[in-house]
Design a protein around this motif. Structure first.
Motif, PDB file in Angstrom:
ATOM      1  N   GLU A 142     -41.976  53.932 -91.474  1.00 51.62           N
ATOM      2  CA  GLU A 142     -42.321  54.649 -90.249  1.00 51.62           C
ATOM      3  C   GLU A 142     -42.777  53.651 -89.195  1.00 51.62           C
ATOM      4  OE1 GLU A 142     -43.800  58.844 -89.720  1.00 51.62           O
ATOM      5  OE2 GLU A 142     -45.685  57.719 -89.759  1.00 51.62           O
ATOM      6  N   GLY A 143     -41.901  53.399 -88.259  1.00 50.17           N
ATOM      7  CA  GLY A 143     -42.181  52.429 -87.219  1.00 50.17           C
ATOM      8  C   GLY A 143     -40.939  52.246 -86.372  1.00 50.17           C
ATOM      9  N   LEU A 144     -40.570  51.011 -86.101  1.00 51.00           N
ATOM     10  CA  LEU A 144     -39.405  50.720 -85.287  1.00 51.00           C
ATOM     11  C   LEU A 144     -38.882  49.348 -85.640  1.00 51.00           C
ATOM     12  CD1 LEU A 144     -40.734  50.091 -81.662  1.00 51.00           C
ATOM     13  CD2 LEU A 144     -42.218  50.420 -83.595  1.00 51.00           C
ATOM     14  N   ASP A 145     -37.645  49.072 -85.238  1.00 49.28           N
ATOM     15  CA  ASP A 145     -37.111  47.743 -85.522  1.00 49.28           C
ATOM     16  C   ASP A 145     -37.526  46.785 -84.408  1.00 49.28           C
ATOM     17  OD1 ASP A 145     -34.973  47.534 -83.443  1.00 49.28           O
ATOM     18  OD2 ASP A 145     -34.020  49.144 -84.571  1.00 49.28           O
ATOM     19  N   LEU A 146     -37.370  45.500 -84.691  1.00 50.97           N
ATOM     20  CA  LEU A 146     -37.844  44.474 -83.759  1.00 50.97           C
ATOM     21  C   LEU A 146     -37.102  44.531 -82.439  1.00 50.97           C
ATOM     22  CD1 LEU A 146     -39.693  42.069 -83.268  1.00 50.97           C
ATOM     23  CD2 LEU A 146     -38.019  40.613 -84.439  1.00 50.97           C
ATOM     24  N   HIS A 147     -35.819  44.852 -82.479  1.00 46.21           N
ATOM     25  CA  HIS A 147     -35.046  44.966 -81.238  1.00 46.21           C
ATOM     26  C   HIS A 147     -35.638  46.046 -80.335  1.00 46.21           C
ATOM     27  CE1 HIS A 147     -31.590  45.052 -78.549  1.00 46.21           C
ATOM     28  NE2 HIS A 147     -31.489  46.350 -78.733  1.00 46.21           N
ATOM     29  N   ARG A 148     -35.898  47.197 -80.901  1.00 43.07           N
ATOM     30  CA  ARG A 148     -36.459  48.285 -80.100  1.00 43.07           C
ATOM     31  C   ARG A 148     -37.863  47.950 -79.630  1.00 43.07           C
ATOM     32  NH1 ARG A 148     -37.352  54.620 -81.977  1.00 43.07           N
ATOM     33  NH2 ARG A 148     -37.903  55.415 -79.901  1.00 43.07           N
ATOM     34  N   LEU A 149     -38.652  47.312 -80.486  1.00 47.02           N
ATOM     35  CA  LEU A 149     -40.012  46.932 -80.102  1.00 47.02           C
ATOM     36  C   LEU A 149     -39.995  46.019 -78.877  1.00 47.02           C
ATOM     37  CD1 LEU A 149     -43.078  46.580 -80.539  1.00 47.02           C
ATOM     38  CD2 LEU A 149     -42.539  44.814 -82.228  1.00 47.02           C
ATOM     39  N   LEU A 150     -39.149  45.013 -78.893  1.00 48.68           N
ATOM     40  CA  LEU A 150     -39.109  44.071 -77.771  1.00 48.68           C
ATOM     41  C   LEU A 150     -38.554  44.729 -76.512  1.00 48.68           C
ATOM     42  CD1 LEU A 150     -37.927  40.855 -79.658  1.00 48.68           C
ATOM     43  CD2 LEU A 150     -40.255  41.505 -78.997  1.00 48.68           C
ATOM     44  N   ARG A 151     -37.593  45.638 -76.670  1.00 48.95           N
ATOM     45  CA  ARG A 151     -37.071  46.359 -75.504  1.00 48.95           C
ATOM     46  C   ARG A 151     -38.148  47.235 -74.870  1.00 48.95           C
ATOM     47  NH1 ARG A 151     -31.512  49.412 -76.230  1.00 48.95           N
ATOM     48  NH2 ARG A 151     -32.051  49.861 -74.062  1.00 48.95           N
ATOM     49  N   LEU A 152     -38.947  47.894 -75.706  1.00 49.49           N
ATOM     50  CA  LEU A 152     -40.021  48.727 -75.177  1.00 49.49           C
ATOM     51  C   LEU A 152     -41.064  47.877 -74.455  1.00 49.49           C
ATOM     52  CD1 LEU A 152     -40.525  51.287 -78.104  1.00 49.49           C
ATOM     53  CD2 LEU A 152     -39.631  51.771 -75.821  1.00 49.49           C
ATOM     54  N   CYS A 153     -41.357  46.706 -75.008  1.00 50.28           N
ATOM     55  CA  CYS A 153     -42.308  45.811 -74.339  1.00 50.28           C
ATOM     56  C   CYS A 153     -41.780  45.392 -72.969  1.00 50.28           C
ATOM     57  CB  CYS A 153     -42.568  44.578 -75.204  1.00 50.28           C
ATOM     58  SG  CYS A 153     -43.606  44.868 -76.646  1.00 50.28           S
ATOM     59  N   THR A 154     -40.490  45.073 -72.899  1.00 52.89           N
ATOM     60  CA  THR A 154     -39.885  44.681 -71.612  1.00 52.89           C
ATOM     61  C   THR A 154     -39.920  45.836 -70.628  1.00 52.89           C
ATOM     62  OG1 THR A 154     -38.431  43.095 -72.729  1.00 52.89           O
ATOM     63  CG2 THR A 154     -37.786  43.824 -70.522  1.00 52.89           C
ATOM     64  N   ARG A 155     -39.570  47.029 -71.102  1.00 55.39           N
ATOM     65  CA  ARG A 155     -39.526  48.204 -70.233  1.00 55.39           C
ATOM     66  C   ARG A 155     -40.903  48.520 -69.673  1.00 55.39           C
ATOM     67  NH1 ARG A 155     -36.979  52.917 -73.336  1.00 55.39           N
ATOM     68  NH2 ARG A 155     -35.321  51.358 -73.447  1.00 55.39           N
ATOM     69  N   ARG A 156     -41.924  48.310 -70.478  1.00 51.61           N
ATOM     70  CA  ARG A 156     -43.290  48.627 -70.041  1.00 51.61           C
ATOM     71  C   ARG A 156     -43.978  47.442 -69.395  1.00 51.61           C
ATOM     72  NH1 ARG A 156     -45.944  52.332 -74.861  1.00 51.61           N
ATOM     73  NH2 ARG A 156     -44.231  53.828 -75.055  1.00 51.61           N
ATOM     74  N   GLN A 157     -43.257  46.317 -69.288  1.00 55.39           N
ATOM     75  CA  GLN A 157     -43.835  45.081 -68.756  1.00 55.39           C
ATOM     76  C   GLN A 157     -45.096  44.709 -69.535  1.00 55.39           C
ATOM     77  OE1 GLN A 157     -44.199  45.977 -64.506  1.00 55.39           O
ATOM     78  NE2 GLN A 157     -42.248  44.941 -64.134  1.00 55.39           N
ATOM     79  N   LEU A 158     -44.986  44.838 -70.847  1.00 56.24           N
ATOM     80  CA  LEU A 158     -46.091  44.546 -71.756  1.00 56.24           C
ATOM     81  C   LEU A 158     -45.810  43.215 -72.445  1.00 56.24           C
ATOM     82  CD1 LEU A 158     -48.680  45.574 -73.275  1.00 56.24           C
ATOM     83  CD2 LEU A 158     -47.097  46.584 -74.952  1.00 56.24           C
ATOM     84  N   PRO A 159     -46.579  42.178 -72.154  1.00 59.14           N
ATOM     85  CA  PRO A 159     -46.350  40.891 -72.821  1.00 59.14           C
ATOM     86  C   PRO A 159     -46.532  41.037 -74.333  1.00 59.14           C
ATOM     87  CG  PRO A 159     -47.837  40.646 -70.944  1.00 59.14           C
ATOM     88  CD  PRO A 159     -47.704  42.117 -71.189  1.00 59.14           C
ATOM     89  N   PHE A 160     -45.616  40.426 -75.088  1.00 59.99           N
ATOM     90  CA  PHE A 160     -45.745  40.475 -76.547  1.00 59.99           C
ATOM     91  C   PHE A 160     -46.601  39.299 -76.990  1.00 59.99           C
ATOM     92  CE2 PHE A 160     -44.242  40.067 -80.975  1.00 59.99           C
ATOM     93  CZ  PHE A 160     -44.527  41.357 -81.382  1.00 59.99           C
ATOM     94  N   PRO A 161     -47.777  39.566 -77.568  1.00 61.16           N
ATOM     95  CA  PRO A 161     -48.699  38.477 -77.913  1.00 61.16           C
ATOM     96  C   PRO A 161     -48.082  37.498 -78.910  1.00 61.16           C
ATOM     97  CG  PRO A 161     -49.807  40.611 -77.998  1.00 61.16           C
ATOM     98  CD  PRO A 161     -48.344  40.887 -77.862  1.00 61.16           C
ATOM     99  N   PRO A 162     -48.174  36.196 -78.647  1.00 64.77           N
ATOM    100  CA  PRO A 162     -47.564  35.211 -79.555  1.00 64.77           C
ATOM    101  C   PRO A 162     -48.146  35.254 -80.957  1.00 64.77           C
ATOM    102  CG  PRO A 162     -48.919  34.138 -77.879  1.00 64.77           C
ATOM    103  CD  PRO A 162     -48.782  35.558 -77.468  1.00 64.77           C
ATOM    104  N   GLU A 163     -49.420  35.668 -81.095  1.00 63.22           N
ATOM    105  CA  GLU A 163     -49.984  35.723 -82.445  1.00 63.22           C
ATOM    106  C   GLU A 163     -49.266  36.748 -83.316  1.00 63.22           C
ATOM    107  OE1 GLU A 163     -53.009  38.010 -79.791  1.00 63.22           O
ATOM    108  OE2 GLU A 163     -51.605  36.318 -79.642  1.00 63.22           O
ATOM    109  N   TYR A 164     -48.794  37.834 -82.699  1.00 64.45           N
ATOM    110  CA  TYR A 164     -48.044  38.825 -83.468  1.00 64.45           C
ATOM    111  C   TYR A 164     -46.615  38.347 -83.728  1.00 64.45           C
ATOM    112  CZ  TYR A 164     -52.057  41.706 -82.319  1.00 64.45           C
ATOM    113  OH  TYR A 164     -53.329  42.192 -82.188  1.00 64.45           O
ATOM    114  N   ALA A 165     -46.093  37.531 -82.826  1.00 66.61           N
ATOM    115  CA  ALA A 165     -44.785  36.926 -83.087  1.00 66.61           C
ATOM    116  C   ALA A 165     -44.851  36.052 -84.331  1.00 66.61           C
ATOM    117  CB  ALA A 165     -44.334  36.107 -81.875  1.00 66.61           C
TER     118      ALA A 165
END
Length: 365
Positions: free
Chosen positions: A101-124
């Motif tokens: 129950e979650g999402l794939d990495l592609h969708r996660l990164l697309r949602l971050c881009t759409r929301r202009q939400l920086p993806f924290p490098p520590e989670y990367a």
């Protein structure tokens, strides 16, 4: 109303499963969220990957898929999606998998881009360490007699990295890429089924050339994931599939963009080795790659935990996915209640706690 690729509405019965939500759809298959029952009669949510009708009818593809799935099904690891079963129902090949129950990495990164939400490098770095741990386990897998299985994923693209709202990271689809690659011509796969669309960008140069590959091709594919997560953009920017394939064959990898982060030199050293054009120049195995990622995390005191990652995901994305899925599950209870006794009209086993036997037109392989 949700419908499958054939136009049949959901929910729908598929052998021992009731499929009630569409998780994803690609050039090879559709993935459904379904409900079935354990041998003790308890309801169980599963992800059912059902191959499209045309591929299911391809005898060579079916044999290759079954052989590869049987090879990879015994993999047991926290960072690998568990395969529970595989078979053919109503002529359609399917794989019964653990539901994440979650999402794939592609969708996660697309949602971050759409929301202009920086993806924290520590989670990367957390994602990379966890996913590489799963890859290393698969590469080390051996048969009962100790013979190495030499498993190669071949498709380490972001769609095959799943993250759960509990902060778990899991690799999926081991073996399926080989079934497609060895039974479908590249032009047919790309132009007709879109099987390889988006996949060229994650191929090693030898794979892009159509040469034989080994586990070092996965090292290169994983290196692309590292580059993209740390750079925050795609590595290969081909204008079309042909251009992307050319870039993959050339393996002309630009340096990691510099933004003054203290770990950038160490990350570049890792990438220089993981993305080496010649397989012999890469990390010798996924364990060595994992150790290099871990060394950066420890050496630069990068704080990353499963609990912190889970909180980030739930805070920003869970409300968009979980409530709708819960509503559909509750609607399923109204349409096909999970009653266990025979003759009560639910979707549970028809004879108490015994699991329903496959129907005459259902063949479990």
């Amino acid at each position: 109303m949700l419908r499958d690729a054939d136009g049949t509405p959901l929910p729908q019965r598929f052998g021992p499963y009731v499929l009630f939500d569409l998780i994803g759809r690609g050039g090879m298959a559709e993935i459904f969220l379904g409900r079935t029952f354990t041998r003790l009669g308890a309801p169980r949510l599963v992800a059912v990957k059902r191959m499209l009708a045309r591929l299911s009818a391809d005898e060579q593809f079916g044999k290759m898929l079954i052989a590869e799935a049987k090879l990879c099904a015994p993999l047991r690891h926290a960072n690998i999606v568990q395969v529970h079963d595989l078979g053919r129902i109503d002529g359609r090949l399917h794989i019964d998998m653990e539901y994440v129950e979650g999402l794939d990495l592609h969708r996660l990164l697309r949602l971050c881009t759409r929301r202009q939400l920086p993806f924290p490098p520590e989670y990367a770095f957390f994602i990379l360490e966890e996913a590489c741990r799963g890859l290393a386990h698969a590469h080390r897998a051996a048969a009962d007699d100790g013979r190495p299985l030499h498993i190669v994923h071949r498709d380490l693209s972001p769609t095959n990295v799943l993250v759960s709202f509990e902060g778990e990271v899991k690799l999926c689809d081991f073996g399926i890429a080989r079934a497609a690659a060895e039974t479908l011509a590249p032009d047919e796969a790309a132009a007709e089924t879109e099987t390889l669309r988006g996949k060229f960008a994650y191929m090693s140069p030898e794979q892009a050339r159509g040469d034989a590959v080994d586990q070092r091709a996965d090292i290169f594919g994983f290196g692309i994931l590292v580059w993209e997560l740390l750079a925050g953009r795609r590595l290969y920017k081909g204008g079309n599939d042909i251009e992307t394939l050319r870039l993959a064959r050339e393996a002309a990898v630009p340096p990691l963009p510099r933004r003054g982060r203290p770990w950038e030199d160490a990350a570049q050293d890792l990438l220089d080795r993981a993305l080496a054009r010649h397989p012999a120049d890469r990390f010798p195995d996924a364990d060595a790659l994992h150790d290099a990622i871990r060394d950066i995390i420890l050496g630069f005191d990068i704080r990353c935990s499963q609990l912190g990652f889970a909180e980030f995901l739930r805070q920003h994305f869970a409300e968009q996915i979980v409530p709708l899925r819960r509503d559909r599950e509750r609607a399923l209870d109204l349409i096909a209640p999970p009653r266990h006794a025979a003759g009560q009209g639910g979707d549970g086993p028809p004879h108490g706690v015994e699991r329903r036997s496959p129907r005459p037109n259902s063949t479990m392989l």
